[in-house]
Scaffold this motif. Structure first.
Motif, PDB file in Angstrom:
ATOM      1  N   GLY A 178       0.820  -1.199   0.000  1.00  0.00           N
ATOM      2  CA  GLY A 178       0.000   0.000   0.000  1.00  0.00           C
ATOM      3  C   GLY A 178       0.855   1.249   0.000  1.00  0.00           C
ATOM      4  O   GLY A 178       1.991   1.244  -0.479  1.00  0.00           O
ATOM      5  N   PRO A 179       0.334   2.356   0.534  1.00  0.00           N
ATOM      6  CA  PRO A 179       1.096   3.610   0.532  1.00  0.00           C
ATOM      7  C   PRO A 179       2.420   3.470   1.278  1.00  0.00           C
ATOM      8  O   PRO A 179       2.595   2.571   2.106  1.00  0.00           O
ATOM      9  CB  PRO A 179       0.150   4.597   1.227  1.00  0.00           C
ATOM     10  N   ASP A 180       3.331   4.393   1.004  1.00  0.00           N
ATOM     11  CA  ASP A 180       4.636   4.457   1.661  1.00  0.00           C
ATOM     12  C   ASP A 180       4.454   4.329   3.180  1.00  0.00           C
ATOM     13  O   ASP A 180       3.616   5.006   3.756  1.00  0.00           O
ATOM     14  CB  ASP A 180       5.262   5.808   1.292  1.00  0.00           C
ATOM     15  N   PRO A 181       5.192   3.414   3.841  1.00  0.00           N
ATOM     16  CA  PRO A 181       6.372   2.689   3.367  1.00  0.00           C
ATOM     17  C   PRO A 181       6.105   1.284   2.821  1.00  0.00           C
ATOM     18  O   PRO A 181       7.035   0.605   2.395  1.00  0.00           O
ATOM     19  CB  PRO A 181       7.218   2.583   4.631  1.00  0.00           C
ATOM     20  N   ALA A 182       4.835   0.836   2.833  1.00  0.00           N
ATOM     21  CA  ALA A 182       4.548  -0.550   2.446  1.00  0.00           C
ATOM     22  C   ALA A 182       4.889  -0.827   0.989  1.00  0.00           C
ATOM     23  O   ALA A 182       5.137  -1.972   0.615  1.00  0.00           O
ATOM     24  CB  ALA A 182       3.081  -0.869   2.705  1.00  0.00           C
ATOM     25  N   ASN A 183       4.927   0.207   0.148  1.00  0.00           N
ATOM     26  CA  ASN A 183       5.227   0.022  -1.273  1.00  0.00           C
ATOM     27  C   ASN A 183       6.718  -0.076  -1.558  1.00  0.00           C
ATOM     28  O   ASN A 183       7.115  -0.168  -2.715  1.00  0.00           O
ATOM     29  CB  ASN A 183       4.624   1.175  -2.087  1.00  0.00           C
ATOM     30  N   ARG A 184       7.535  -0.049  -0.528  1.00  0.00           N
ATOM     31  CA  ARG A 184       8.993  -0.042  -0.719  1.00  0.00           C
ATOM     32  C   ARG A 184       9.653  -1.279  -0.111  1.00  0.00           C
ATOM     33  O   ARG A 184      10.771  -1.214   0.403  1.00  0.00           O
ATOM     34  CB  ARG A 184       9.592   1.232  -0.120  1.00  0.00           C
ATOM     35  N   GLY A 185       8.979  -2.402  -0.180  1.00  0.00           N
ATOM     36  CA  GLY A 185       9.528  -3.620   0.392  1.00  0.00           C
ATOM     37  C   GLY A 185      10.732  -4.138  -0.373  1.00  0.00           C
ATOM     38  O   GLY A 185      10.977  -3.757  -1.525  1.00  0.00           O
ATOM     39  N   PRO A 186      11.512  -5.030   0.250  1.00  0.00           N
ATOM     40  CA  PRO A 186      12.672  -5.611  -0.439  1.00  0.00           C
ATOM     41  C   PRO A 186      12.232  -6.501  -1.593  1.00  0.00           C
ATOM     42  O   PRO A 186      11.203  -7.173  -1.524  1.00  0.00           O
ATOM     43  CB  PRO A 186      13.373  -6.407   0.660  1.00  0.00           C
ATOM     44  N   MET A 187      13.019  -6.515  -2.636  1.00  0.00           N
ATOM     45  CA  MET A 187      12.708  -7.299  -3.833  1.00  0.00           C
ATOM     46  C   MET A 187      12.530  -8.776  -3.482  1.00  0.00           C
ATOM     47  O   MET A 187      13.327  -9.361  -2.743  1.00  0.00           O
ATOM     48  CB  MET A 187      13.827  -7.133  -4.856  1.00  0.00           C
ATOM     49  N   ARG A 188      11.479  -9.373  -4.070  1.00  0.00           N
ATOM     50  CA  ARG A 188      11.160 -10.787  -3.815  1.00  0.00           C
ATOM     51  C   ARG A 188      11.871 -11.668  -4.840  1.00  0.00           C
ATOM     52  O   ARG A 188      11.278 -12.164  -5.795  1.00  0.00           O
ATOM     53  CB  ARG A 188       9.645 -10.982  -3.876  1.00  0.00           C
ATOM     54  N   TRP A 189      13.144 -11.908  -4.609  1.00  0.00           N
ATOM     55  CA  TRP A 189      13.912 -12.753  -5.539  1.00  0.00           C
ATOM     56  C   TRP A 189      13.437 -14.200  -5.508  1.00  0.00           C
ATOM     57  O   TRP A 189      13.642 -14.938  -6.484  1.00  0.00           O
ATOM     58  CB  TRP A 189      15.400 -12.661  -5.208  1.00  0.00           C
ATOM     59  N   ASP A 190      12.773 -14.606  -4.418  1.00  0.00           N
ATOM     60  CA  ASP A 190      12.267 -15.976  -4.345  1.00  0.00           C
ATOM     61  C   ASP A 190      11.165 -16.219  -5.378  1.00  0.00           C
ATOM     62  O   ASP A 190      10.868 -17.369  -5.722  1.00  0.00           O
ATOM     63  CB  ASP A 190      11.740 -16.270  -2.950  1.00  0.00           C
ATOM     64  N   ARG A 191      10.558 -15.154  -5.882  1.00  0.00           N
ATOM     65  CA  ARG A 191       9.490 -15.299  -6.883  1.00  0.00           C
ATOM     66  C   ARG A 191      10.002 -15.258  -8.323  1.00  0.00           C
ATOM     67  O   ARG A 191       9.222 -15.461  -9.257  1.00  0.00           O
ATOM     68  CB  ARG A 191       8.456 -14.186  -6.706  1.00  0.00           C
ATOM     69  N   VAL A 192      11.277 -14.943  -8.508  1.00  0.00           N
ATOM     70  CA  VAL A 192      11.802 -14.799  -9.870  1.00  0.00           C
ATOM     71  C   VAL A 192      12.073 -16.186 -10.438  1.00  0.00           C
ATOM     72  O   VAL A 192      13.167 -16.740 -10.328  1.00  0.00           O
ATOM     73  CB  VAL A 192      13.078 -13.932  -9.902  1.00  0.00           C
TER      74      VAL A 192
END
Length: 521
Positions: A379-393
């Motif tokens: 959602g709005p900042d800060p929730a939109n700035r989470g760490p990249m989900r490399w486990d999903r790549v």
């Protein structure tokens, strides 16, 4: 007769090389700024550092170093620091870890790496600069940036930096000196006085962001005019352009001055502004804008608040008043670090994919916020700035496959990258034509935002598209028979499934050597 005029006359007569072959569209295609795919990264959140233990001392209290599996949460105000505690949460990414993951951008098909601010600053977002010429030590050094830019260029990627030239950070040594000493050489770099809460004029009331006095020439010389200025020195270090934070705050005169300085230092560099206004007159001052206006138009469409026909007219007005070339260079964004993530705004796949298909087929440069390709939420900042989900790549991830398909479609179809835009007169459908100087480059894009099939007959004002030409959907053709329609006397009757987009390509049928297109330009 001048040589160029003579050659042009010979070409028209069929007696010399065809200068006309180097068309405006060919020139657009050679300019990397037109229709590129931009991938946005917050360095702290994109990839975990390979040397995190050695860096822990760089995050002293009240800063907090979080685990990569943690998600950002709302904080509390820290009056003594004049920031929110969420602004002091870090995840430990750096320029070296970003460099190590550039192959992800290459494999995705992106053209440009856009970095949120990397200069020395106190908070995690870095919009409170302490020293523009230094890199935040959590991220590395200027040498690390040079290495990243060189590696990106080696992979065919351009690099755009975030320029925060409207304000600095309250902890900046030059601001603290200016605040304390009326005789400081930096006193006039800021608006200081008892009439301001906190002693200085600040950006929109945030006490951690004292505004710079751009009317004071030494400030502009430091930021962009001098050869060793911030803007010009980073361009020499390998940056290919700048995205300007709150660009409207700089005003059109200073934006023009800044853009001219960038173009002198590096011809062909890009200056794109965060302009949250109707863009037309601002585009006289710099190359491109971030597409906030287009985003809201598309969101209204996807939410069923506005018809396809009305949306088409709105977009047509936006493109016409902006001009096609600035539009091609402007960034088509659906989310970013200041906005809720797309998958949170539109958890249902159909309207979300409709939006993304339009993001990639309308004129402009699609701006992908890191993680959208694997369905990151927030959602709005800060929730939109989470760490990249490399486990999903993973290749099997449906969102990753979809984004790759959109990027591949754009690469394959020239008109989607650099073509003109013509609004088609739909009612419930949003429809438009993208065309170049080659008749068979033309693509008709039709979007049905409703929850039921819609059939309409659309005029297609493209004189070189011949009667009887089949039009085949090239977006949804994988694994099945693509939708197929026929152009009759300049009109195209289409039936579009609910909440979907068709991208229609003219595909003349073989006629035993006969070709209706043999004598059209």
């Amino acid at each position: 007769m001048k040589r160029r005029s003579m050659l042009a006359a010979l070409a028209l007569a069929g007696l010399g090389p065809a200068l006309a072959a180097d068309s405006v569209y060919d020139r657009r295609e050679r300019d990397w700024r037109n229709g590129e795919v931009v991938y946005q990264v917050i360095v702290d959140r994109f990839a975990p550092s390979a040397n995190l233990e050695a860096k822990r001392a760089l995050y002293p209290a009240p800063k907090r170093l979080r685990g990569w599996d943690e998600v950002p949460a709302a904080g509390v105000q820290l009056p003594e620091y004049k920031v929110n505690s969420a602004e002091l949460d870090f995840w430990g990414g750096d320029l070296a870890s970003t460099s190590a993951h550039l192959s992800h951008l290459r494999d995705l098909g992106a053209d440009v790496l856009y970095l949120n601010p990397i200069h020395l600053a106190w908070t995690n977002h870095k919009y409170d600069a302490l020293d523009y010429q230094a890199i935040s030590p959590e991220y590395g050094s200027r040498a690390d940036f040079k290495r990243l830019a060189a590696q990106a260029h080696g992979l065919g990627l351009r690099v755009v930096l975030d320029g925060v030239f409207n304000h600095m950070g309250r902890n900046a040594p030059i601001f603290q000196q200016a605040l304390a000493d009326p005789k400081s050489p930096y006193r006039h770099w800021f608006a200081i006085g008892p009439q301001y809460a906190g002693g200085a004029r600040v950006w929109t009331g945030f006490q951690n962001h004292p505004e710079l006095n751009l009317e004071h020439l030494p400030v502009r010389r430091h930021l962009w005019l001098d050869r060793d200025s911030v803007l010009r020195s980073y361009l020499r270090d390998g940056a290919d352009g700048w995205r300007l934070d709150t660009a409207y705050e700089l005003g059109p005169r200073f934006l023009r001055e800044l853009t001219d300085a960038a173009h002198r230092e590096k011809p062909g560099s890009l200056v794109v502004g965060e302009i949250v206004n109707w863009p037309d007159r601002w585009l006289r001052s710099h190359d491109a804008v971030m597409g906030f206006t287009l985003r809201l138009m598309l969101f209204d469409l996807a939410r069923g608040q506005v018809s396809g026909g009305t949306t088409g007219r709105r977009i047509d007005a936006l493109v016409k008043t902006s001009g096609i070339l600035p539009t091609l260079r402007s960034w088509n964004l659906l989310d970013n670090h200041d906005l809720p993530r797309l998958h949170t705004e539109f958890p249902e796949a159909a309207p979300r994919r409709l939006l993304q298909a339009l993001q990639f087929t309308l004129p402009g440069a699609p701006n992908l916020y890191y993680g959208v390709e694997v369905g990151m939420e927030g959602g709005p900042d800060p929730a939109n700035r989470g760490p990249m989900r490399w486990d999903r790549v993973q290749a099997s991830h449906p969102e990753l496959a979809w984004v790759r398909r959109l990027i591949a479609l754009r690469r394959e179809h020239r008109a989607l990258r650099i073509g003109d835009h013509v609004a088609l007169d739909g009612e419930r459908l949003l429809a438009f034509l993208r065309h170049t100087d080659r008749p068979l480059d033309s693509r008709v894009v039709v979007a049905n935002p409703t929850r039921e099939p819609v059939k309409e007959r659309l005029p297609v004002p493209d004189a070189w598209l011949m009667d009887g030409t089949p039009m085949v959907d090239v977006l949804n053709s994988a694994g099945g028979t693509p939708a197929r329609f026929t152009l009759i006397a300049g009109l195209l009757e289409v039936e579009v499934p609910p909440q979907s987009v068709l991208v229609l390509q003219p595909r003349p049928e073989p006629m035993g050597g006969y070709d209706r297109y043999k004598r059209v330009p």
